[in-house]
Enzyme design. Structure first.
Site, PDB file in Angstrom:
ATOM      1  N   LEU A  92     -15.173 -22.153  30.291  1.00 18.73           N
ATOM      2  CA  LEU A  92     -15.690 -20.869  30.787  1.00 18.73           C
ATOM      3  C   LEU A  92     -16.921 -21.045  31.675  1.00 18.73           C
ATOM      4  O   LEU A  92     -17.337 -20.106  32.350  1.00 18.73           O
ATOM      5  CB  LEU A  92     -15.993 -19.936  29.607  1.00 18.73           C
ATOM      6  CG  LEU A  92     -14.747 -19.501  28.806  1.00 18.73           C
ATOM      7  CD1 LEU A  92     -15.143 -18.702  27.573  1.00 18.73           C
ATOM      8  CD2 LEU A  92     -13.786 -18.686  29.677  1.00 18.73           C
ATOM      9  N   MET A 119     -22.776 -50.548   7.346  1.00 20.06           N
ATOM     10  CA  MET A 119     -21.486 -50.799   6.704  1.00 20.06           C
ATOM     11  C   MET A 119     -20.560 -51.477   7.711  1.00 20.06           C
ATOM     12  O   MET A 119     -20.001 -52.541   7.446  1.00 20.06           O
ATOM     13  CB  MET A 119     -20.852 -49.471   6.256  1.00 20.06           C
ATOM     14  CG  MET A 119     -21.685 -48.686   5.271  1.00 20.06           C
ATOM     15  SD  MET A 119     -20.920 -47.114   4.791  1.00 20.06           S
ATOM     16  CE  MET A 119     -21.568 -46.036   6.050  1.00 20.06           C
ATOM     17  N   GLU A 147     -22.525 -37.522   2.899  1.00 20.59           N
ATOM     18  CA  GLU A 147     -22.565 -37.917   4.318  1.00 20.59           C
ATOM     19  C   GLU A 147     -21.593 -37.035   5.107  1.00 20.59           C
ATOM     20  O   GLU A 147     -21.880 -36.578   6.208  1.00 20.59           O
ATOM     21  CB  GLU A 147     -22.186 -39.403   4.448  1.00 20.59           C
ATOM     22  CG  GLU A 147     -22.173 -39.873   5.895  1.00 20.59           C
ATOM     23  CD  GLU A 147     -22.056 -41.388   6.034  1.00 20.59           C
ATOM     24  OE1 GLU A 147     -22.081 -42.085   5.006  1.00 20.59           O
ATOM     25  OE2 GLU A 147     -21.944 -41.852   7.180  1.00 20.59           O
ATOM     26  N   GLU A 174      -8.714 -39.303  10.310  1.00 22.37           N
ATOM     27  CA  GLU A 174      -7.458 -39.773   9.701  1.00 22.37           C
ATOM     28  C   GLU A 174      -7.731 -40.230   8.263  1.00 22.37           C
ATOM     29  O   GLU A 174      -6.952 -39.933   7.351  1.00 22.37           O
ATOM     30  CB  GLU A 174      -6.857 -40.941  10.516  1.00 22.37           C
ATOM     31  CG  GLU A 174      -6.337 -40.545  11.898  1.00 22.37           C
ATOM     32  CD  GLU A 174      -7.452 -40.237  12.882  1.00 22.37           C
ATOM     33  OE1 GLU A 174      -8.510 -40.895  12.821  1.00 22.37           O
ATOM     34  OE2 GLU A 174      -7.282 -39.327  13.715  1.00 22.37           O
ATOM     35  N   GLY A 210     -16.394 -41.966   8.391  1.00 22.48           N
ATOM     36  CA  GLY A 210     -14.983 -41.955   7.978  1.00 22.48           C
ATOM     37  C   GLY A 210     -14.210 -41.164   9.020  1.00 22.48           C
ATOM     38  O   GLY A 210     -14.518 -39.989   9.260  1.00 22.48           O
TER      39      GLY A 210
HETATM   40  C1  LIG Z   1     -22.051 -43.394  17.426  1.00 17.40           C
HETATM   41  C2  LIG Z   1     -21.598 -44.095  16.165  1.00 17.40           C
HETATM   42  C3  LIG Z   1     -22.486 -44.213  15.107  1.00 17.40           C
HETATM   43  C4  LIG Z   1     -22.101 -44.889  13.947  1.00 17.40           C
HETATM   44  N1  LIG Z   1     -23.026 -45.079  12.946  1.00 17.40           N
HETATM   45  C5  LIG Z   1     -22.713 -45.912  11.924  1.00 17.40           C
HETATM   46  C6  LIG Z   1     -23.710 -46.288  10.961  1.00 17.40           C
HETATM   47  O1  LIG Z   1     -24.859 -45.832  10.993  1.00 17.40           O
HETATM   48  N2  LIG Z   1     -23.370 -47.174   9.999  1.00 17.40           N
HETATM   49  C7  LIG Z   1     -22.113 -47.701   9.906  1.00 17.40           C
HETATM   50  O2  LIG Z   1     -21.880 -48.494   9.018  1.00 17.40           O
HETATM   51  N3  LIG Z   1     -21.147 -47.353  10.790  1.00 17.40           N
HETATM   52  C8  LIG Z   1     -21.424 -46.492  11.799  1.00 17.40           C
HETATM   53  N4  LIG Z   1     -20.453 -46.156  12.721  1.00 17.40           N
HETATM   54  C9  LIG Z   1     -19.126 -46.741  12.593  1.00 17.40           C
HETATM   55  C10 LIG Z   1     -18.061 -45.762  12.158  1.00 17.40           C
HETATM   56  O3  LIG Z   1     -18.272 -45.353  10.835  1.00 17.40           O
HETATM   57  C11 LIG Z   1     -16.702 -46.449  12.382  1.00 17.40           C
HETATM   58  O4  LIG Z   1     -16.515 -46.564  13.774  1.00 17.40           O
HETATM   59  C12 LIG Z   1     -15.566 -45.677  11.734  1.00 17.40           C
HETATM   60  O5  LIG Z   1     -15.654 -45.728  10.330  1.00 17.40           O
HETATM   61  C13 LIG Z   1     -14.189 -46.244  12.156  1.00 17.40           C
HETATM   62  O6  LIG Z   1     -14.123 -47.632  12.009  1.00 17.40           O
HETATM   63  P1  LIG Z   1     -13.617 -48.544  13.226  1.00 17.40           P
HETATM   64  O7  LIG Z   1     -14.401 -48.165  14.420  1.00 17.40           O
HETATM   65  O8  LIG Z   1     -13.629 -49.945  12.799  1.00 17.40           O
HETATM   66  O9  LIG Z   1     -12.113 -48.061  13.488  1.00 17.40           O
HETATM   67  P2  LIG Z   1     -10.808 -48.642  12.763  1.00 17.40           P
HETATM   68  O10 LIG Z   1     -11.025 -48.671  11.311  1.00 17.40           O
HETATM   69  O11 LIG Z   1     -10.414 -49.880  13.454  1.00 17.40           O
HETATM   70  O12 LIG Z   1      -9.751 -47.495  13.109  1.00 17.40           O
HETATM   71  C14 LIG Z   1      -9.004 -47.420  14.335  1.00 17.40           C
HETATM   72  C15 LIG Z   1      -8.036 -46.244  14.236  1.00 17.40           C
HETATM   73  O13 LIG Z   1      -7.114 -46.479  13.156  1.00 17.40           O
HETATM   74  C16 LIG Z   1      -7.117 -45.380  12.280  1.00 17.40           C
HETATM   75  N5  LIG Z   1      -6.903 -45.821  10.898  1.00 17.40           N
HETATM   76  C17 LIG Z   1      -7.549 -46.821  10.226  1.00 17.40           C
HETATM   77  N6  LIG Z   1      -7.104 -46.892   8.961  1.00 17.40           N
HETATM   78  C18 LIG Z   1      -6.151 -45.923   8.828  1.00 17.40           C
HETATM   79  C19 LIG Z   1      -5.319 -45.484   7.766  1.00 17.40           C
HETATM   80  N7  LIG Z   1      -5.409 -46.032   6.537  1.00 17.40           N
HETATM   81  N8  LIG Z   1      -4.463 -44.462   7.999  1.00 17.40           N
HETATM   82  C20 LIG Z   1      -4.396 -43.883   9.198  1.00 17.40           C
HETATM   83  N9  LIG Z   1      -5.161 -44.243  10.244  1.00 17.40           N
HETATM   84  C21 LIG Z   1      -6.030 -45.245  10.066  1.00 17.40           C
HETATM   85  C22 LIG Z   1      -8.504 -44.781  12.435  1.00 17.40           C
HETATM   86  O14 LIG Z   1      -8.521 -43.431  12.005  1.00 17.40           O
HETATM   87  C23 LIG Z   1      -8.733 -44.928  13.928  1.00 17.40           C
HETATM   88  O15 LIG Z   1      -8.106 -43.870  14.603  1.00 17.40           O
HETATM   89  C24 LIG Z   1     -20.801 -45.423  13.844  1.00 17.40           C
HETATM   90  C25 LIG Z   1     -19.899 -45.266  14.896  1.00 17.40           C
HETATM   91  C26 LIG Z   1     -20.277 -44.618  16.052  1.00 17.40           C
HETATM   92  C27 LIG Z   1     -19.295 -44.513  17.180  1.00 17.40           C
END
Ligand SMILES: Cc1cc2nc3c(=O)[nH]c(=O)nc-3n(C[C@H](O)[C@H](O)[C@H](O)COP(=O)(O)OP(=O)(O)OC[C@H]3O[C@@H](n4cnc5c(N)ncnc54)[C@H](O)[C@@H]3O)c2cc1C
Length: 385
Positions: free
Chosen positions: A345, A131, A250, A375, A372
């Site tokens: 600890l 995704m 999920e 937040e 997700g």
């Molecule tokens: C180890 C790991 C494994 C993963 N595995 C997968 C996978 O298998 N498949 C896949 O598709 N993805 C995967 N992900 C991705 C993960 O789902 C995303 O990193 C996550 O959804 C956040 O997206 P982003 O990193 O683009 O952060 P952003 O969307 O850029 O968010 C940055 C910050 O802004 C905040 N924010 C964003 N929108 C809002 C809002 N509307 N209101 C308040 N705060 C907000 C967020 O909470 C966050 O704190 C993985 C990530 C990691 C680190």
């Protein structure tokens, strides 16, 4: 590992107790002896998938006619919990069995189910779901990967990042836009078998804070030609609804792992403070230690009861998005707090790699981010106010 004493959940049937015991023994014998090496090497062996398939640890909730064990989500939860209790949180089995396979079961055509599910159950195929992109994570409507109609099929273009199972996966569900003008209604899911996919490329296995042996990676799709049957289901534009429908499960899977890790942290810590001494007495004999662990145990108990409640509701198909989001947010937040307090600890040893609590502290952090962010969970919960 019984750091808390919560009675068995009502849904925990006798066959699940047997599965729990079998899974625990298998993981202890087959996986635990290799964890240090896999962590050192930064990736676990591909054979983990086929071994897990042989042992019945993959696709336990898929119907037998498609190669699964004919179980329910409870079977997935029992297996996921054992994997976490054993400290193998890097394993992407829960995503493979509890996320990728259900998409195919719930939305695939009969032909698609027969083609992919049996091979996912044996581990011949390793599943991933792509995704997230460099420019779009929380805001999935912003994905730029496109699937353009061409002849009888599609041409896929785009790049994905942070993809769990990214190096081992050879069946990837890709979120792509079939019509960029339609917003959410222009999103579709494609199932890409990568073994012969010309134009598909794996990028780096990403270096990260924790989950050392997990092969989280970048993936690239450059003019990848897909047959029409790669579209999951028969209708374009269903991707967003499919994602929204499946995401509660999920989130529940992440919650299962969170509670298992809380219980593991507590058990390891209780054991440690009963042995370690300072000022002529055991660490457990300090009232601060007792109060810290009394609070952690109380919260772990509440966590387990809430999780069991959510699993029960999910099995009855009454778990709503709001409650699943609460479970994901609250239990992973709690996981971070409990693991941190437990690590304290251990003193300096808690900071050393050779002590599992140190790795758990690093591994815990991502739970508040993926599936997700917490937040986004609060945004979803707030919609119910
Ligand atoms: C180890 C790991 C494994 C993963 N595995 C997968 C996978 O298998 N498949 C896949 O598709 N993805 C995967 N992900 C991705 C993960 O789902 C995303 O990193 C996550 O959804 C956040 O997206 P982003 O990193 O683009 O952060 P952003 O969307 O850029 O968010 C940055 C910050 O802004 C905040 N924010 C964003 N929108 C809002 C809002 N509307 N209101 C308040 N705060 C907000 C967020 O909470 C966050 O704190 C993985 C990530 C990691 C680190």
């Amino acid at each position: 590992m019984d750091a808390i004493n919560v009675p068995r959940a009502a849904w925990m049937s006798e066959d699940l107790v047997v599965l729990e015991d079998q899974a625990r023994r298998f993981i202890a014998a087959e996986f635990v002896p290799h964890l240090d090496r896999w962590n050192e090497e930064g990736i676990y062996d591909r054979s983990v998938w086929t071994r897990a398939g042989e042992a019945g640890l993959l696709c336990a909730s898929m119907p037998e006619e498609y190669g699964g064990a004919g179980g329910s989500f409870a079977h997935e939860a029992v297996i996921d919990r054992e994997i976490s209790l054993a400290g193998f949180d890097s394993f992407g089995g829960s995503l493979h069995s509890g996320i990728v396979a259900p998409y195919i079961l719930n939305y695939g055509t009969e032909e698609q189910k027969r083609r992919w599910l049996p091979r996912l159950a044996t581990g011949e195929l390793v599943g991933a779901i792509a995704m997230s992109e460099p420019g779009a994570g929380s805001d999935l409507q912003g994905v730029r990967t496109s699937a353009r109609k061409s002849g009888n099929g599609y041409v896929l273009n785009g790049s994905k990042t942070f993809i769990t199972n990214g190096q081992h996966a050879n069946l990837i569900i890709v979120v792509a836009k079939t019509d960029p003008t339609l917003g959410a209604k222009g999103v579709s899911l494609f199932v890409v078998e990568t073994d012969d996919a010309h134009g598909f490329r794996r990028g780096r296995k990403l270096k990260k804070l924790g989950l050392d042996s997990a092969d989280t990676s970048e993936l690239f799709f450059d003019d990848v030609r897909l047959p029409a049957e790669s579209l999951l289901g028969t209708e374009e534009g269903q991707g967003f609804i499919q994602l929204m429908t499946e995401l509660p499960q999920e989130r529940l899977i992440v919650a299962v792992n969170a509670v298992a890790m809380i219980e593991r942290a507590l058990a390891l810590t209780i054991d440690y403070v009963k042995q370690r001494q300072a000022f002529g007495k055991k660490i457990i004999d300090f009232q601060n230690t007792q109060f810290e662990l009394a609070e952690c145990k109380t919260e772990a108990t509440i966590a387990r009861v809430f999780l069991d409640h959510c699993i029960g509701r999910h099995l009855e198909r009454t778990l709503d998005t709001t409650t699943a989001s609460m479970a994901k947010y609250w239990l992973t937040d709690l996981q971070g707090k409990v693991v941190d307090r437990c690590l304290q600890l251990f003193g300096g040893y808690g900071y050393m790699d050779e002590y599992p609590i140190s790795r758990m502290y690093r591994d815990a952090r991502v739970q508040r981010i993926y599936a997700g962010t917490n937040e986004i969970m609060k945004v979803l919960i707030a919609r119910s106010l």
